[in-house]
Design a protein around this motif. Sequence first.
Motif: not given
Length: 247
Positions: A81, A85, A101-102, A105, A184, A188, A191
Motif C-alpha cells: 500500500r 499511496n 487511495a482511501l 484501501t 487508515s 494514507t 503517504y
Amino acid sequence: MLAPVPRPPGSLAVRCSRALLSPRSRLSLLALLLLTAATLVVLYEPQRMFTSGWPPHTSGAGAVLLFGLAYGVCAAAFVPRPVLNLAAGALFGSAAGLTGALAGTVLGAGIAFTLGRFLGQDALRPFVRGRWLTAADGQLSRHGFRSMLAIRLFPGVPFAAANYCAAVSRMGYVPFLLATALGSLPNTAAYVVAGAQAGSPGSPAFLFSSGFIVLSGLGGAVVAWRKRHRLRAAVPAAGAEREPVLK
C-alpha cells in the motif's frame, strides 16, 4: 440374492457439491487464489503501471475512480500500500489522490475480508487455539471496531494479515470497514502528500508527512509491544477463571 438398493437420483451430484463446498475445499480455493495473486504481483509488478503514469487516456474524476478500483484489487493481491499511496499523490495530487487511495484501501480490505469470511472462516475457526490466537480472536470478536481502528492507526500488523485475521474472527462487516476507513486515513494521507510533494523534498508538507510516517511506525511498534504484554497477562487470568474450584 438380494438386489442392490437403488441410489436416489442426484445423490452423486449432491455428494460432489458437498465436497466442493466443504470448508476444506473452500480453504484450498482461498489458498490457491492468494498464491496466484502473490505470483502475479511478483511476476508482473502491477504497481509499475501506477508509477509510470497510469491511466494514460483518462483524467478527472474518471481517472480517480479507475485508480481506486485498481488500487483495491492490487491491495487485495498483496501489492504494498505505501507504493500505491505514493503513486496516488504523484498522479493526482493531495486531495484527489487521497480520495482514490482511501477508497481503494477500503475496497481492498473488503475484498480480502469477504474472501476470508466465505472461504476460510469455517475451516480455520477450529484451529483458533492456544493463548495468543484465542486472545487475539476474542479481542477482534468482542471489540472489533476499536481493535481494528488501533491496528489501522498504528501500522504494525501487515494490511493483508489484519484483513484475514478479522475475517476469521466474528467481527462484522460494518465495524471492520468503518474502522479501516477512519484508521487508515492519517497514514494514507501522509503517504499521498509525500508522493504529491516528492518533487520538492525540502518543502514543509513533504517534511511533515515524512515525519508523520516515521512517528506512526514507531508508535505502532510501541502499541504492539504493550498489546503483547496485555494479552500475555489476560490469557492466564482467563484460564484461571475457567478452572473448577476444588473443595
